[in-house]
Design a protein around this motif. Structure first.
Motif, PDB file in Angstrom:
ATOM      1  N   GLN A 107      40.187 -11.708  -2.276  1.00 26.67           N
ATOM      2  CA  GLN A 107      39.975 -12.078  -0.881  1.00 26.67           C
ATOM      3  C   GLN A 107      41.291 -12.032  -0.116  1.00 26.67           C
ATOM      4  OE1 GLN A 107      36.830 -12.752   0.365  1.00 26.67           O
ATOM      5  NE2 GLN A 107      36.136 -12.206  -1.701  1.00 26.67           N
ATOM      6  N   LEU A 108      41.234 -11.571   1.138  1.00 25.25           N
ATOM      7  CA  LEU A 108      42.420 -11.585   1.982  1.00 25.25           C
ATOM      8  C   LEU A 108      42.805 -13.028   2.277  1.00 25.25           C
ATOM      9  CD1 LEU A 108      44.407  -9.802   3.625  1.00 25.25           C
ATOM     10  CD2 LEU A 108      42.892 -10.127   5.574  1.00 25.25           C
ATOM     11  N   TYR A 109      44.068 -13.361   2.051  1.00 23.98           N
ATOM     12  CA  TYR A 109      44.552 -14.721   2.292  1.00 23.98           C
ATOM     13  C   TYR A 109      45.345 -14.742   3.594  1.00 23.98           C
ATOM     14  CZ  TYR A 109      46.944 -19.155   1.852  1.00 23.98           C
ATOM     15  OH  TYR A 109      47.422 -20.414   2.095  1.00 23.98           O
ATOM     16  N   ARG A 110      44.875 -15.559   4.557  1.00 29.67           N
ATOM     17  CA  ARG A 110      45.509 -15.627   5.874  1.00 29.67           C
ATOM     18  C   ARG A 110      46.328 -16.899   6.079  1.00 29.67           C
ATOM     19  NH1 ARG A 110      40.370 -13.274   6.955  1.00 29.67           N
ATOM     20  NH2 ARG A 110      40.564 -11.200   7.901  1.00 29.67           N
ATOM     21  N   GLY A 111      46.142 -17.896   5.238  1.00 29.99           N
ATOM     22  CA  GLY A 111      46.828 -19.159   5.433  1.00 29.99           C
ATOM     23  C   GLY A 111      46.059 -20.064   6.380  1.00 29.99           C
ATOM     24  N   ALA A 112      46.662 -21.210   6.717  1.00 30.74           N
ATOM     25  CA  ALA A 112      45.975 -22.222   7.523  1.00 30.74           C
ATOM     26  C   ALA A 112      45.657 -21.736   8.929  1.00 30.74           C
ATOM     27  CB  ALA A 112      46.828 -23.492   7.589  1.00 30.74           C
ATOM     28  N   ASP A 113      46.565 -20.966   9.529  1.00 31.07           N
ATOM     29  CA  ASP A 113      46.383 -20.554  10.922  1.00 31.07           C
ATOM     30  C   ASP A 113      46.389 -19.047  11.129  1.00 31.07           C
ATOM     31  OD1 ASP A 113      46.313 -23.214  12.179  1.00 31.07           O
ATOM     32  OD2 ASP A 113      48.371 -23.356  11.445  1.00 31.07           O
ATOM     33  N   GLY A 114      46.597 -18.289  10.049  1.00 31.56           N
ATOM     34  CA  GLY A 114      46.533 -16.841  10.180  1.00 31.56           C
ATOM     35  C   GLY A 114      47.862 -16.130  10.067  1.00 31.56           C
ATOM     36  N   CYS A 115      48.954 -16.854   9.789  1.00 31.68           N
ATOM     37  CA  CYS A 115      50.264 -16.182   9.782  1.00 31.68           C
ATOM     38  C   CYS A 115      50.849 -16.013   8.382  1.00 31.68           C
ATOM     39  CB  CYS A 115      51.246 -16.910  10.683  1.00 31.68           C
ATOM     40  SG  CYS A 115      51.713 -18.554  10.104  1.00 31.68           S
ATOM     41  N   ALA A 116      50.040 -16.181   7.339  1.00 30.61           N
ATOM     42  CA  ALA A 116      50.544 -15.944   5.984  1.00 30.61           C
ATOM     43  C   ALA A 116      51.023 -14.497   5.843  1.00 30.61           C
ATOM     44  CB  ALA A 116      49.448 -16.227   4.960  1.00 30.61           C
ATOM     45  N   GLY A 117      52.120 -14.313   5.126  1.00 30.82           N
ATOM     46  CA  GLY A 117      52.615 -12.963   4.867  1.00 30.82           C
ATOM     47  C   GLY A 117      53.619 -12.441   5.871  1.00 30.82           C
ATOM     48  N   ASP A 118      54.084 -13.290   6.793  1.00 29.71           N
ATOM     49  CA  ASP A 118      55.046 -12.821   7.803  1.00 29.71           C
ATOM     50  C   ASP A 118      56.450 -12.807   7.197  1.00 29.71           C
ATOM     51  OD1 ASP A 118      56.110 -11.919  10.125  1.00 29.71           O
ATOM     52  OD2 ASP A 118      55.455 -13.599  11.370  1.00 29.71           O
ATOM     53  N   ILE A 119      56.636 -11.922   6.210  1.00 28.09           N
ATOM     54  CA  ILE A 119      57.881 -11.904   5.443  1.00 28.09           C
ATOM     55  C   ILE A 119      59.033 -11.291   6.212  1.00 28.09           C
ATOM     56  CG2 ILE A 119      56.618 -11.798   3.260  1.00 28.09           C
ATOM     57  CD1 ILE A 119      57.430  -8.830   3.085  1.00 28.09           C
TER      58      ILE A 119
END
Length: 430
Positions: free
Chosen positions: A239-251
């Protein structure tokens, strides 16, 4: 199981669909996911009675959403009729809105591409101009495929910045001036009577790779986009993981360098500021005194691009090769931390910069393997995207279909069809 049409449409609290509506939605989803399936298979998979499965199948057949496509192989008795999604009962638009281009694709529900166009664009010109261009491209693509606009069931859009997933609105995107909080979904409401789903572009690209690229069947992987910016899509347990608000992965805004390089986000030493395409150009200008190729280029032309840096590296220019290696080392350094933290089995590299030669990718790999723990990297694959420039638009379609086929959205669609009292009208392309 016997219920009237009124019960089928009833929403007990104004928002929850009826049980029977939900059951029909589940049947449709099984037919889509299994590709071809019999009535008996549906009953077994969903643990429905045979009569209940038949009732829901007949309803979907009457709506034109599914069709019989033949008979199953004989198992000794009467051969079962096989059902499949009727792809041309509705259509999907996918929009990949990049920093410098817009890609639009139209597919049917069977994910067959019917139209695909690409135009240059500049996201820094603001939302009104870019979204108007995207809207016009969707209309043109529908016309080219001879599809009436009312048959568009959903639009999926990827944008190059952080997106609050619940609202579909960009939030303080560094490379998108004027886009903060802009109602992207609502912009399309007056032109298309269908839901619009908006997400960060790298999340959308990760979905594209999962649906049609190296990520198929892979439970845990990362999709890393390197272009004007740097971002990471995370697929966890399929499953795509977006985090709590949608900004997961902003590396792109993880600090990797102590140099006084100011990022567009306002911080210093971010990965994006020292390793993305604009950083290549900045460093190349600084290296002009030590590179004859760069100096000659700047003497002849006013602009220098990351593609130029890559081309000169291929020709053996030492300064350009070091720019590429430095970028790869910085990206690899960050990804090694993610490998130790997340333990993916695959890292897919995409975006415009991924077209660079093997030296850049080798630098990324070398740094990841050097800095990550042996157990985390022992079975790790690091590959370029199979979809290349199509990852975004393929993912935008996949994103729209994934959202449309959620139970809540399917119930909404089925209710609309039932209230109209007729099946979906087929286009000439059916």
């Amino acid at each position: 199981m016997e219920q009237s049409t009124n019960n089928f449409l009833h929403r007990e609290d104004g928002s929850k669909p009826s049980l029977e509506l939900s059951m029909t939605a589940r049947v449709l989803n099984i037919i889509r996911s299994e590709r071809e399936v019999s009535r008996a298979d549906i009953a077994r998979i969903l643990d429905y009675s045979r009569s209940a499965a038949v009732q829901h199948v007949e309803r979907l057949l009457s709506y034109g959403l599914i069709r019989e496509v033949g008979v199953a192989a004989s198992t000794g008795g009467r051969r079962a009729r096989v059902l499949a999604l009727n792809g041309n009962t509705g259509y999907i638009a996918g929009v990949d809105l990049g920093a410098t281009s817009i890609d639009v694709a139209i597919t049917n529900l069977a994910e067959e591409t019917l139209s695909h166009t690409s135009d240059e664009a500049d996201v820094s010109e603001g939302p009104e101009r870019c979204l108007r261009q995207a809207r016009d491209m969707i209309k043109s693509a529908l016309d080219n495929a001879h599809i009436p606009g009312e048959q568009l069931l959903a639009i999926g859009i990827g944008v190059p910045g952080p997106v609050e997933f619940k609202t579909g609105r960009p939030v303080a995107p560094p490379i998108m001036p004027g886009w903060d909080g802009y109602p992207v979904r609502e912009y399309f409401a007056s032109d298309f009577a269908c839901p619009v789903y908006v997400d960060n572009d790298v999340n959308v690209m990760a979905l594209g790779e999962q649906w049609a690229g190296l990520g198929r069947g892979i439970e845990n992987f990362l999709f890393v986009k390197v272009g004007t910016g740097i971002g990471c899509g995370i697929v966890c347990h399929g499953q795509l993981y977006r985090g709590a608000d949608g900004c997961a992965g902003d590396i792109g805004h993880i600090q990797v360098d102590d140099q006084n390089v100011i990022c567009r986000c306002g911080n210093v030493g971010c990965l994006e500021a020292v390793a993305a395409a604009p950083a290549w150009v900045r460093i190349a200008h600084e290296a002009a005194n030590s590179s004859t190729l760069i100096a000659d280029h700047l003497a002849r032309r006013a602009t220098l691009t990351a593609e130029d840096v890559s081309a000169y590296a291929e020709r053996g220019d030492h300064a350009c090769m070091e720019i590429i290696r430095h970028s790869g080392r910085c990206i690899g350094h960050t990804l090694a931390g993610l490998v130790n933290f997340f333990n993916p089995s695959l890292i897919v590299i995409g975006g415009g910069v991924s077209r660079t030669g093997d030296v850049w990718l080798a630098s990324i790999r070398q740094e990841i393997y050097r800095r990550s723990l042996p157990l985390g990297s022992r079975n790790l694959l690091i590959q370029r995207s199979l979809l290349r420039d199509r990852a975004g638009v393929v993912g935008a379609v996949a994103f729209a279909i994934q959202q449309l086929f959620s139970e809540a959205e399917l119930c909404r669609l089925l209710q609309q069809i039932a209230q109209r009292g007729n099946v979906i009208q087929m286009s000439e392309s059916s």
